[in-house]
Design a protein around this motif. Structure first.
Motif, PDB file in Angstrom:
ATOM      1  N   LEU A  98       0.835  -1.207   0.000  1.00 36.24           N
ATOM      2  CA  LEU A  98       0.000   0.000   0.000  1.00 36.24           C
ATOM      3  C   LEU A  98       0.871   1.257   0.000  1.00 36.24           C
ATOM      4  O   LEU A  98       0.539   2.257  -0.642  1.00 36.24           O
ATOM      5  CB  LEU A  98      -0.974  -0.012   1.173  1.00 36.24           C
ATOM      6  N   ARG A 101       2.023   1.744  -3.554  1.00 40.45           N
ATOM      7  CA  ARG A 101       0.937   2.267  -4.395  1.00 40.45           C
ATOM      8  C   ARG A 101       0.768   3.762  -4.171  1.00 40.45           C
ATOM      9  O   ARG A 101       0.540   4.516  -5.116  1.00 40.45           O
ATOM     10  CB  ARG A 101      -0.371   1.527  -4.089  1.00 40.45           C
ATOM     11  N   ARG A 111      -5.533  -5.991 -14.977  1.00 45.26           N
ATOM     12  CA  ARG A 111      -5.498  -7.402 -14.593  1.00 45.26           C
ATOM     13  C   ARG A 111      -6.116  -8.269 -15.696  1.00 45.26           C
ATOM     14  O   ARG A 111      -7.335  -8.434 -15.756  1.00 45.26           O
ATOM     15  CB  ARG A 111      -6.258  -7.604 -13.268  1.00 45.26           C
ATOM     16  N   ARG A 139      -8.698  -1.928 -12.733  1.00 45.13           N
ATOM     17  CA  ARG A 139      -9.076  -1.610 -11.354  1.00 45.13           C
ATOM     18  C   ARG A 139      -8.516  -0.244 -10.967  1.00 45.13           C
ATOM     19  O   ARG A 139      -7.308  -0.018 -11.095  1.00 45.13           O
ATOM     20  CB  ARG A 139      -8.502  -2.715 -10.441  1.00 45.13           C
ATOM     21  N   TYR A 146     -10.083   2.211   0.126  1.00 48.91           N
ATOM     22  CA  TYR A 146      -8.701   1.940   0.526  1.00 48.91           C
ATOM     23  C   TYR A 146      -8.028   3.178   1.113  1.00 48.91           C
ATOM     24  O   TYR A 146      -7.092   3.052   1.895  1.00 48.91           O
ATOM     25  CB  TYR A 146      -7.876   1.447  -0.669  1.00 48.91           C
ATOM     26  N   ASP A 253     -10.833  -5.432  -6.874  1.00 47.63           N
ATOM     27  CA  ASP A 253     -10.109  -6.432  -6.089  1.00 47.63           C
ATOM     28  C   ASP A 253     -10.937  -7.713  -6.001  1.00 47.63           C
ATOM     29  O   ASP A 253     -10.444  -8.815  -6.276  1.00 47.63           O
ATOM     30  CB  ASP A 253      -9.831  -5.864  -4.691  1.00 47.63           C
ATOM     31  N   GLU A 284       2.863  -6.957 -10.494  1.00 43.60           N
ATOM     32  CA  GLU A 284       2.655  -7.867  -9.357  1.00 43.60           C
ATOM     33  C   GLU A 284       1.637  -8.917  -9.756  1.00 43.60           C
ATOM     34  O   GLU A 284       0.625  -8.601 -10.393  1.00 43.60           O
ATOM     35  CB  GLU A 284       2.153  -7.112  -8.117  1.00 43.60           C
ATOM     36  N   VAL A 286      -1.536 -11.203  -9.131  1.00 47.94           N
ATOM     37  CA  VAL A 286      -2.748 -10.847  -8.378  1.00 47.94           C
ATOM     38  C   VAL A 286      -2.809 -11.597  -7.043  1.00 47.94           C
ATOM     39  O   VAL A 286      -3.341 -11.098  -6.062  1.00 47.94           O
ATOM     40  CB  VAL A 286      -3.998 -11.137  -9.257  1.00 47.94           C
TER      41      VAL A 286
END
Ligand code: NAD
Ligand code: IPM
Ligand code: MN
Length: 367
Positions: A98, A101, A111, A139, A146, A253, A284, A286
């Motif tokens: 996080l 990000r 994704r 996404r 978040y 997510d 990354e 998932v």
């Protein structure tokens, strides 16, 4: 192909659980995919997650966050597990993922999900339902529940009350919508946007901003709005109905893990994120740390390996090399080499070696 060397700096953050194992597979693939090309790759490994906590008392150091901003690409494995959860709860430290990000201001997480040969037998969906599924979830990654404030647990009378805030600005919605629409233009020109506009204020803003952008700037994109709950139902009913799907941070997510079941395993899904802070592309898989199988060599490396394909495409503009990796994955799966999550008995190493061998072979074939 040009003979000028393209130098790419990759920050490698293997992290926790199966992270180091799948990242090591991905790096082998990267090495064999670029050997003999004009790409030169410089790797910088740094600890995140529990390794960083044990060495430095934090999940990620400032210098690692800076290094991420200065890299062309970040390859992140995974973060989490029981010890990580315990430290986070007692220390209140924020996780590395996080923080990364936020520092990179990642706002769009791409994704892709597809069904692979033979994996249809490990998907819980009938193979006639899951076969030929090929969709991309875009996404939103910077906002929503978040990051919305307040976020706290209060005492109200004799009760504890926890509050998270779902918050979106029109700018946050607009920038990710544009990216999703550009992607839709390169694919089938169809975009499905999901929200809960029937319940949530943020859902209403989401729907109106997306509609406006499509109407003004993407007339050639067919936009459909679906409520997020019905979308998940429709996705499982008929995955082939969807091509590009735009979702907020939380719905994206949830939807992408759900879509992992269509592919046959969460271990098969890669992702790439774009930020506002720098040009760094963040890669990354998932899936998470998979603590239930960590250390057993049963991890599926394909999600991480496909991150390398996305790196070659999105960072190096070498779609040709990305395609070789995808073909090698396809052929390995077709030959029946599968890790336990996709119904086989192969180890991570067996599958990695098979994919690496096929990349070598595909690259050695005369064009
Ligand atoms: P998970 O994705 O780690 O695992 C869910 C299931 O999928 C498990 O049964 C696992 O064995 C399987 N799986 C996942 N990746 C696999 C792979 N490569 N090969 C084979 N099987 C695989 O999700 P979880 O169990 O909900 O979370 C475990 C920990 O990971 C938690 O601490 C969570 O916070 C963290 N997490 C981290 C990330 C990330 O770092 N990007 C993502 C999700 C969860
Ligand atoms: C993901 C993960 C993360 C998220 C967690 C580990 C913070 O589930 O990237 O899908 O919720 O975004
Ligand atoms: Mn997730």
């Amino acid at each position: 192909m040009t003979d000028t060397t393209q130098h790419i700096r990759v920050l490698v953050l293997p992290g926790d659980g199966v992270g180091p194992e799948v990242v090591s597979s991905a790096l082998e693939v990267l090495d064999v995919a670029v050997t003999g090309t004009s790409l030169s790759i410089e790797l910088d490994h740094q600890p995140v997650g529990m390794e960083a906590f044990r060495k430095h008392g934090v999940f990620i150091r400032e210098q690692t966050l800076d290094a991420a901003c200065n890299a062309d690409a970040v390859l992140f494995g995974a973060e989490g597990g029981a010890d990580w959860d315990a430290v986070r709860l007692t220390s209140g430290l924020q996780g590395a993922l996080l923080q990364l990000r936020q520092r990179l201001q990642l706002y769009a997480n791409i994704r892709p999900i597809r069904s692979w040969p033979l994996c249809t037998s490990t998907s819980p969906l009938r193979s006639d339902v899951s076969k030929n599924a090929d969709l991309v979830i875009v996404r939103e990654l910077s906002g929503g529940v978040y990051t919305g404030l307040p976020r706290e647990t209060r005492r109200v009378g004799d009760q504890s009350v926890a509050v998270d805030t779902q918050s979106y600005s029109s700018e946050q919605i607009s920038r990710v919508s544009r990216l999703a629409m550009q992607l839709a233009k390169r694919r089938s020109h169809n975009l499905v946007s999901i929200d809960k506009a029937n319940v949530m204020e943020t859902g209403r803003l989401w729907r109106s901003v997306v509609t406006e952008i499509a109407r003004n700037d993407f007339k050639d994109v067919q936009l459909e709005h679906l409520y997020a709950d019905y979308f998940l139902y429709a996705l499982i009913q008929n995955p082939r109905r969807f091509d590009v799907v735009l979702a907020d941070n939380l719905f994206g997510d949830l939807a992408s893990d759900c879509a992992g079941a269509i592919a046959g395993s969460l271990g098969l899904l890669p992702s790439a994120s774009y930020g506002l802070a720098t040009r760094t592309v963040f890669l990354e898989p998932v899936h998470g740390a998979a603590p239930d199988i960590a250390g057993t060599h049963r991890s599926n490396p394909i999600g991480a390996i496909l991150c390398v394909a996305m790196m070659l495409e999105h960072v190096c503009q070498r779609d040709d090399l990305a395609l070789v990796i995808v073909k090698a994955v396809e052929q390995s799966l077709e030959s029946g080499i599968s890790t336990p999550d996709i119904g086989g008995t192969a180890t991570n190493r067996d599958l990695t070696e098979s994919i690496v061998g096929r990349i070598r072979w595909l690259r050695s074939k005369p064009k």
